[in-house]
Design a protein around this motif. Structure first.
Motif, short mmCIF file in Angstrom:
data_model
loop_
_atom_site.label_atom_id
_atom_site.label_comp_id
_atom_site.label_asym_id
_atom_site.label_seq_id
_atom_site.Cartn_x
_atom_site.Cartn_y
_atom_site.Cartn_z
N SER A 166 -30.07 63.49 7.03
CA SER A 166 -30.81 63.80 5.82
C SER A 166 -31.38 62.55 5.15
CB SER A 166 -29.92 64.52 4.82
OG SER A 166 -28.92 63.63 4.34
N TYR A 167 -32.28 62.76 4.20
CA TYR A 167 -32.82 61.70 3.35
C TYR A 167 -31.68 60.89 2.71
CZ TYR A 167 -34.83 59.87 -1.02
OH TYR A 167 -35.18 59.08 -2.08
N LEU A 175 -39.49 61.16 4.25
CA LEU A 175 -38.42 62.00 4.82
C LEU A 175 -38.27 63.29 4.03
CD1 LEU A 175 -35.64 59.41 5.74
CD2 LEU A 175 -37.36 60.46 7.22
N LYS A 176 -38.73 63.27 2.76
CA LYS A 176 -38.79 64.50 1.97
C LYS A 176 -40.21 65.05 1.94
CE LYS A 176 -36.93 62.89 -1.83
NZ LYS A 176 -36.32 62.85 -3.19
N GLU A 177 -41.16 64.20 1.56
CA GLU A 177 -42.53 64.65 1.32
C GLU A 177 -43.21 65.16 2.58
OE1 GLU A 177 -43.92 60.95 0.02
OE2 GLU A 177 -42.96 61.06 -1.96
N ASN A 178 -42.98 64.50 3.72
CA ASN A 178 -43.65 64.87 4.95
C ASN A 178 -42.89 65.93 5.74
OD1 ASN A 178 -45.17 62.70 4.12
ND2 ASN A 178 -45.34 61.77 6.13
N SER A 179 -41.84 66.48 5.15
CA SER A 179 -41.04 67.46 5.89
C SER A 179 -41.44 68.89 5.57
CB SER A 179 -39.55 67.26 5.58
OG SER A 179 -39.28 67.48 4.21
N PHE A 180 -42.43 69.07 4.69
CA PHE A 180 -42.85 70.40 4.28
C PHE A 180 -44.01 70.89 5.13
CE2 PHE A 180 -41.60 68.25 0.19
CZ PHE A 180 -40.36 68.83 0.10
N GLY A 188 -39.60 58.07 1.05
CA GLY A 188 -40.22 59.28 0.51
C GLY A 188 -40.71 60.27 1.55
N ARG A 247 -40.66 57.81 8.34
CA ARG A 247 -41.14 59.20 8.23
C ARG A 247 -40.57 60.04 9.37
NH1 ARG A 247 -45.86 59.99 11.54
NH2 ARG A 247 -46.61 58.03 12.45
N LYS A 278 -48.01 65.35 -0.74
CA LYS A 278 -47.55 64.72 -1.98
C LYS A 278 -48.68 64.57 -2.99
CE LYS A 278 -47.81 60.02 0.00
NZ LYS A 278 -47.95 60.41 1.41
#
Length: 360
Positions: free
Chosen positions: A237-238, A259-264, A257, A224, A343
């Motif tokens: 990047s992811y 790396l995308k989901e927790n980046s917002f 996941g 993460r 998420k």
């Protein structure tokens, strides 16, 4: 959930998909909870599915990215009598699991063993998040068989990056402890946490670590992004790390996941329903609506177990007030940092928008 990768040996059938232990698919296990969200119950009266419990604020490491530094000097006030009343209340109202974690390093707490015994005797499932340094200095390895899952926050692929990030040269000791855990209980889910920063983002080192963890017998590697310390953020990047998934099989998952989901930030501008899936109890007895907003000095706890029962807190006025706040998209946009619950909120919001609910 990952798509099928190939065919099972001797058949034309694809491999079963691999679900992450931390994925939003877990909502399927809790239809009553999901129903409350769809029916707009506010606040959701049902108890959290699981909660995060800090037994102590003490820690023996000095992680550069620690989000809990501000509470390090807070006194530990939890005692066994209070915890037993709490666990009886939780069990009686449908809570399933207790994650024993930070604040500090839980194995440093003098009531660590007794807490495990009380929770287990009541039939509550247990999870543990630990830095892995102190597992066997005080406690025997048999104690850890009480946990359904354990996640070791390793956060480094080499001794050098471990020392740079955590201020300690205990990398090899933690790796030995992971091996002991992996060999002790084949039914236990053993995961490795990895906070990705610019100091530990080398793909080659991560690949070597991942293969070592799989060989040892770990079940997953959970990667993460660093939060709350943007100066340490990796620029990779992811997609850069997708090759790590080449070693996955039904017994070992590389979860990228987050790396995308927790980046917002800002919960993607969605209302937060998912906060009631869990809650956070500190070693000082304070109960928080959210494990991320509790880092915000302007956010109050929803109660204090020294003076209130958990039921009074969960059904009380302060929780109801904060519930309304976080269900406002504008509030979330303004206040919510990166959060693992986003998420779940994406999934819940998608479900709420479906009109033809009587059909597949």
């Amino acid at each position: 959930m990952q798509p099928p990768k190939g065919s099972r040996k001797g058949t034309n059938a694809p491999d079963p998909p691999i679900a992450a232990e931390t994925g939003p698919e877990k909502l399927f296990f809790f239809p009553a909870k999901t129903h409350n969200y769809l029916e707009e119950k506010s606040p959701d009266p049902s108890y959290p599915i699981s909660l995060e419990l800090s037994l102590t604020h003490l820690c023996n490491l000095h992680c550069l990215y620690c989000s809990d530094r501000r509470i390090r000097l807070s006194p530990d006030r939890l005692n066994l009598s209070l915890l037993e009343k709490l666990f009886v209340d939780l069990k009686g109202h449908g809570t399933r699991g207790i994650t024993i974690e930070g604040g500090g390093e839980p194995t440093l707490s003098p009531i660590f063993e007794d807490t495990i015994e009380i929770a287990s005797s009541l039939g509550l499932a247990l999870g543990l998040i630990t830095n892995g340094t102190n597992l066997f200095e005080r406690w025997g390895k048999d104690l850890y068989s009480s946990f359904q899952w354990i996640r070791v926050s390793l956060d480094a692929a080499t001794p050098q990056s471990f020392t740079a990030l955590k201020g300690s040269d205990l990398f090899e000791e933690v790796m030995r402890n992971i091996e002991i855990l992996a060999s002790s209980n084949s039914k236990q889910v053993l995961g490795i946490g990895y906070v990705l920063t610019r100091l530990n983002d080398d793909l080659k080192s991560l690949k070597e670590l991942s293969r070592t963890l799989k060989k040892i017998g770990c079940n997953y590697l959970h990667i993460r992004p660093v939060v709350d310390h943007s100066e340490l953020a990796s620029t990779k990047s992811y997609a850069h790390y997708l090759s790590l998934k080449e070693d996955e099989d039904l017994g070992y998952n590389v979860n990228l996941g987050p790396l995308k989901e927790n980046s917002f930030r800002g919960n993607l501008g969605l209302p937060c329903y998912a906060h009631s899936l869990t809650t956070v109890i500190g070693a000082d007895g304070l109960v928080w609506l959210c494990g991320r907003l509790n880092c915000d000095p302007t956010i109050a706890p929803i109660g204090n177990l020294e003076f209130q029962t958990f039921q009074d807190i969960w059904l009380g006025k302060e929780r109801a007030k904060q519930d309304l706040k976080v269900k406002s998209p504008s509030y979330c946009l303004a206040h919510c940092p990166m959060c693992r619950l986003t998420k779940y909120n994406i999934t819940i919001s998608a479900l709420k928008n479906i009109k033809t609910r009587d059909f597949i």
